[in-house]
Enzyme design. Sequence first.
Site, PDB file in Angstrom:
ATOM      1  N   ASP A 123       0.842  -1.202   0.000  1.00  0.00           N
ATOM      2  CA  ASP A 123       0.000   0.000   0.000  1.00  0.00           C
ATOM      3  C   ASP A 123       0.880   1.255   0.000  1.00  0.00           C
ATOM      4  O   ASP A 123       0.676   2.182  -0.779  1.00  0.00           O
ATOM      5  CB  ASP A 123      -0.902  -0.030   1.246  1.00  0.00           C
ATOM      6  CG  ASP A 123      -2.146   0.836   1.107  1.00  0.00           C
ATOM      7  OD1 ASP A 123      -2.490   1.233  -0.035  1.00  0.00           O
ATOM      8  OD2 ASP A 123      -2.781   1.117   2.135  1.00  0.00           O
TER       9      ASP A 123
ATOM     10  N   HIS B 262      -4.430   2.537  -7.163  1.00  0.00           N
ATOM     11  CA  HIS B 262      -5.595   2.222  -6.331  1.00  0.00           C
ATOM     12  C   HIS B 262      -6.851   1.967  -7.161  1.00  0.00           C
ATOM     13  O   HIS B 262      -7.722   1.194  -6.753  1.00  0.00           O
ATOM     14  CB  HIS B 262      -5.828   3.318  -5.286  1.00  0.00           C
ATOM     15  CG  HIS B 262      -5.066   3.084  -4.018  1.00  0.00           C
ATOM     16  ND1 HIS B 262      -3.718   3.371  -3.899  1.00  0.00           N
ATOM     17  CD2 HIS B 262      -5.451   2.547  -2.818  1.00  0.00           C
ATOM     18  CE1 HIS B 262      -3.312   3.025  -2.674  1.00  0.00           C
ATOM     19  NE2 HIS B 262      -4.338   2.523  -2.007  1.00  0.00           N
TER      20      HIS B 262
END
Length: 372
Positions: free
Chosen positions: A177, A260
């Site tokens: 992430d 994302h």
Amino acid sequence: WRNAMLSVFCSPNRYTQGKNATGVLGQEMAGLDLEGPALIVAGKSAIRQLTDTWKTTLADAKIEHVVFPFGGECSLAEIERAKTVARQHKAQVIIGAGGGKVLDTARVAASDLALPVVNCPTVASSDAPCSALSVIYTEEGTFQEYRFLRKNPDLILVDTQVIAQGPPRLLAAGMGDALATWFEANTCVAGHVRNMRGGASTRSALTLAKLCYETLLADGAEALRAVRNQVVTPALERLVEANTLLSGLGFESSGLAAAHAVHNGLTIAPATLDYFHGERVAFGLLVQLVLEGQPQSVLNQVLTFATEVGLPTTLAEIGLTQLSRELLERIANRATAKGETIHNEPFEVTPDMVVDAIRAADDLGQCWKKQN
């Protein structure tokens, strides 16, 4: 002039991190005038590890509390259940303790009830804890929407002793992430697009995103070893800060891009739901780098790091061994839906381009594996 985009930087009110930090939770809350009763929305491992510490630290601060065991998915139904329990106990503050979905649920419930919120991540598996944003999923685990909240959490308290006891794979997922933060932030800043709060990025936000990336490269592998040995080391402390604080501030105050959006597309494929958010984002980042035509030196650096910490670099590593053209097109259509962050790229992105970039990224990862 009046329509000029203002720069907006947002952050939690306070960030506290360190070994056995849970022991000062009550003291930290009292110092911020946060009063009980408190509702603790908590995951299973948090309840197992921290129940006794909560009793002591919250009692010392004269904060009554009740625990709401989290049901497993940050869905609208789960948020409503948490709110019902909060109302029953006349909660004045909501504490989230657990992984990203637990904290997302706590933040939305607190926001809907206009209550302060404290986030206590028990894993450094995503950059969610610091943000005024929650990701809502369906009951089945498919991405549904981003929920933007009025304010960032009042307190983030990160106990690295707890994180050191967690699964190494979750720490690596957090690195996945965080790995995308700098690249997405850089794309948004270069294109003068709005960040997650609707403003322009500040130099500080972009600098924090860059520090996040540099910290991953410097400390990622050593931090992973620390968690495998269940010990807290300076490398782990720095890495947890990168996964949680630097990545959180970087993405929210600079913006998200293709990585994302591709992640959100991937969630429509049931096979990917056995993998963590950060693992899907890591592959999404490769797709972004291919889309942007980034130089081989950049791709090599990302592939080297991903391999070193065990992040996916191929479709097979996120469960997609048999990917039909039809499913690939559905993923690409979801990734390029109206309002998706892929449209922050400095060129028009079509579903067809995403299909090609996913296949090219997968091939890149496979070739890298054969050569290394």
